[in-house]
Design a protein around this motif. Structure first.
Motif, PDB file in Angstrom:
ATOM      1  N   ALA A   1       0.835  -1.209   0.000  1.00 53.61           N
ATOM      2  CA  ALA A   1       0.000   0.000   0.000  1.00 53.61           C
ATOM      3  C   ALA A   1       0.867   1.255   0.000  1.00 53.61           C
ATOM      4  O   ALA A   1       0.583   2.220  -0.718  1.00 53.61           O
ATOM      5  CB  ALA A   1      -0.931  -0.002   1.206  1.00 53.61           C
ATOM      6  N   ALA A   2       1.926   1.262   0.796  1.00 51.54           N
ATOM      7  CA  ALA A   2       2.813   2.429   0.852  1.00 51.54           C
ATOM      8  C   ALA A   2       3.465   2.683  -0.500  1.00 51.54           C
ATOM      9  O   ALA A   2       3.576   3.836  -0.944  1.00 51.54           O
ATOM     10  CB  ALA A   2       3.881   2.210   1.922  1.00 51.54           C
TER      11      ALA A   2
ATOM     12  N   ARG B   1       2.545   7.192   0.139  1.00 53.62           N
ATOM     13  CA  ARG B   1       2.362   7.876   1.422  1.00 53.62           C
ATOM     14  C   ARG B   1       2.188   6.818   2.515  1.00 53.62           C
ATOM     15  O   ARG B   1       2.103   5.618   2.235  1.00 53.62           O
ATOM     16  CB  ARG B   1       1.135   8.794   1.389  1.00 53.62           C
ATOM     17  CG  ARG B   1      -0.165   8.088   1.055  1.00 53.62           C
ATOM     18  CD  ARG B   1      -1.381   8.938   1.322  1.00 53.62           C
ATOM     19  NE  ARG B   1      -2.601   8.365   0.807  1.00 53.62           N
ATOM     20  CZ  ARG B   1      -3.275   7.372   1.358  1.00 53.62           C
ATOM     21  NH1 ARG B   1      -2.811   6.812   2.479  1.00 53.62           N
ATOM     22  NH2 ARG B   1      -4.390   6.924   0.812  1.00 53.62           N
ATOM     23  N   ARG B   2       2.092   7.302   3.749  1.00 55.36           N
ATOM     24  CA  ARG B   2       1.876   6.420   4.890  1.00 55.36           C
ATOM     25  C   ARG B   2       0.472   5.788   4.792  1.00 55.36           C
ATOM     26  O   ARG B   2      -0.517   6.515   4.661  1.00 55.36           O
ATOM     27  CB  ARG B   2       2.005   7.224   6.181  1.00 55.36           C
ATOM     28  CG  ARG B   2       1.795   6.433   7.457  1.00 55.36           C
ATOM     29  CD  ARG B   2       2.027   7.331   8.658  1.00 55.36           C
ATOM     30  NE  ARG B   2       3.427   7.730   8.750  1.00 55.36           N
ATOM     31  CZ  ARG B   2       3.884   8.665   9.571  1.00 55.36           C
ATOM     32  NH1 ARG B   2       3.046   9.336  10.351  1.00 55.36           N
ATOM     33  NH2 ARG B   2       5.172   8.950   9.601  1.00 55.36           N
TER      34      ARG B   2
ATOM     35  N   ALA C   1      -2.850  -2.366  16.672  1.00 57.63           N
ATOM     36  CA  ALA C   1      -2.673  -0.982  16.225  1.00 57.63           C
ATOM     37  C   ALA C   1      -1.274  -0.450  16.487  1.00 57.63           C
ATOM     38  O   ALA C   1      -0.674   0.211  15.633  1.00 57.63           O
ATOM     39  CB  ALA C   1      -3.707  -0.085  16.901  1.00 57.63           C
ATOM     40  N   VAL C   2      -0.745  -0.707  17.669  1.00 60.32           N
ATOM     41  CA  VAL C   2       0.566  -0.139  18.017  1.00 60.32           C
ATOM     42  C   VAL C   2       1.677  -0.709  17.136  1.00 60.32           C
ATOM     43  O   VAL C   2       2.505   0.056  16.614  1.00 60.32           O
ATOM     44  CB  VAL C   2       0.856  -0.323  19.524  1.00 60.32           C
ATOM     45  CG1 VAL C   2       2.301   0.032  19.841  1.00 60.32           C
ATOM     46  CG2 VAL C   2      -0.098   0.546  20.347  1.00 60.32           C
ATOM     47  N   PRO C   3       1.752  -2.039  16.910  1.00 58.63           N
ATOM     48  CA  PRO C   3       2.772  -2.530  15.983  1.00 58.63           C
ATOM     49  C   PRO C   3       2.618  -1.964  14.572  1.00 58.63           C
ATOM     50  O   PRO C   3       3.626  -1.701  13.898  1.00 58.63           O
ATOM     51  CB  PRO C   3       2.556  -4.049  15.989  1.00 58.63           C
ATOM     52  CG  PRO C   3       1.963  -4.330  17.333  1.00 58.63           C
ATOM     53  CD  PRO C   3       1.075  -3.150  17.605  1.00 58.63           C
TER      54      PRO C   3
ATOM     55  N   GLY D   1       4.939   2.312  10.688  1.00 57.51           N
ATOM     56  CA  GLY D   1       4.831   3.517   9.876  1.00 57.51           C
ATOM     57  C   GLY D   1       3.439   3.911   9.457  1.00 57.51           C
ATOM     58  O   GLY D   1       3.275   4.900   8.732  1.00 57.51           O
ATOM     59  N   CYS D   2       2.414   3.169   9.887  1.00 51.25           N
ATOM     60  CA  CYS D   2       1.043   3.484   9.486  1.00 51.25           C
ATOM     61  C   CYS D   2       0.431   4.557  10.381  1.00 51.25           C
ATOM     62  O   CYS D   2       0.829   4.727  11.545  1.00 51.25           O
ATOM     63  CB  CYS D   2       0.170   2.233   9.562  1.00 51.25           C
ATOM     64  SG  CYS D   2       0.683   0.900   8.466  1.00 51.25           S
TER      65      CYS D   2
END
Length: 242
Positions: free
Chosen positions: A17-18, A23-24, A38-40, A45-46
């Motif tokens: 996707a990046a 982009r992020r 979510a944290v990982p 970089g998301c």
């Protein structure tokens, strides 16, 4: 991120996707609670938006994100699937997580429709659900044969109302049908915990070589039927048409 099959697939998805978007990637974690996923993803970089009905879970998420140094990439919002349209990123998310969600919602079709509306064209949804057949086998091995029979015969793969928190469990075909009916194209269904959940912790705790072998075995079994189809959880990646 960790090295199991689900995390590896997500790593590939966000990397693709990046590169595609330049982009992020924007990730929407529905029911993400305390930020286990979510944290990982933020560390990778998301930009991650987490929607969860529990304020306590969101507070834990915020602390975890701060401890990891990624609080600026994580947005916690209180809500549920009915609030997705109002809380989703403009234009939809590039990756939507629905891990442990479809087993507990009242209406699966409505929940998948909400996930679809929150996914950007060309984006993907990652769905992780409890597996009916793993639950049947687990009950049999524990000697709870009556429960196993009810799980096998029940249309939703669930026990009597009020006896457990899950409203349903899925099998491979049922999960694919539900996602296809919601307008997604299923690209992958794999198992999580196909064999590793059967290995006693005492076998791997003090033996790194055995732990590595179990991880390699699990990776190999994740997409192979029938081992995939009896995994503790089923993981699907499905794409929204561009």
């Amino acid at each position: 991120m960790r090295s199991d099959a689900v995390h590896q697939v997500l790593e590939t998805e966000i990397a693709d996707a990046a590169q595609r978007l330049g982009r992020r990637p924007r990730v929407l974690d529905v029911g993400g609670g305390s930020g286990v996923w979510a944290v990982p993803l933020a560390e990778a970089g998301c930009a991650v938006t987490v929607i969860d009905p529990s304020p306590d879970a969101l507070a834990t998420l915020q602390r975890r994100a701060e401890d990891a140094g990624v609080a600026d990439r994580v947005t916690p919002l209180q809500g549920d699937t009915e609030a997705l349209a109002a809380l989703s990123p403009d234009g939809g998310a590039d990756l939507v997580l629905a891990h442990g969600l479809l087993e507990v919602v009242d209406d699966v079709d409505a929940a998948i429709a909400a996930l679809a509306s929150s996914t950007a064209p060309g984006g993907a949804v990652s769905v992780l659900v409890a597996n009916r057949y793993a639950a049947v086998l687990g009950r049999v091995l524990a000697g709870r044969v009556g429960e196993a029979l009810r799980l096998l015969n029940d249309a939703d793969g669930a026990l009597d109302a009020g006896s457990e928190t899950l409203q349903r469990r899925f099998d491979t075909d049922g999960l694919q049908r539900s996602l296809n009916a919601g307008g997604f194209t299923v690209e992958l269904v794999q198992g999580q915990g196909a064999l590793s959940d059967l290995v006693p912790g005492s076998v791997t705790d003090d033996n790194p070589r055995t732990a590595d072998a179990v991880a390699e075995l699990e990776q190999a079994a994740a997409t192979r039927s029938p081992l995939r189809d009896i995994a503790t959880r089923l993981h699907a990646i499905a794409r929204k048409p561009s």
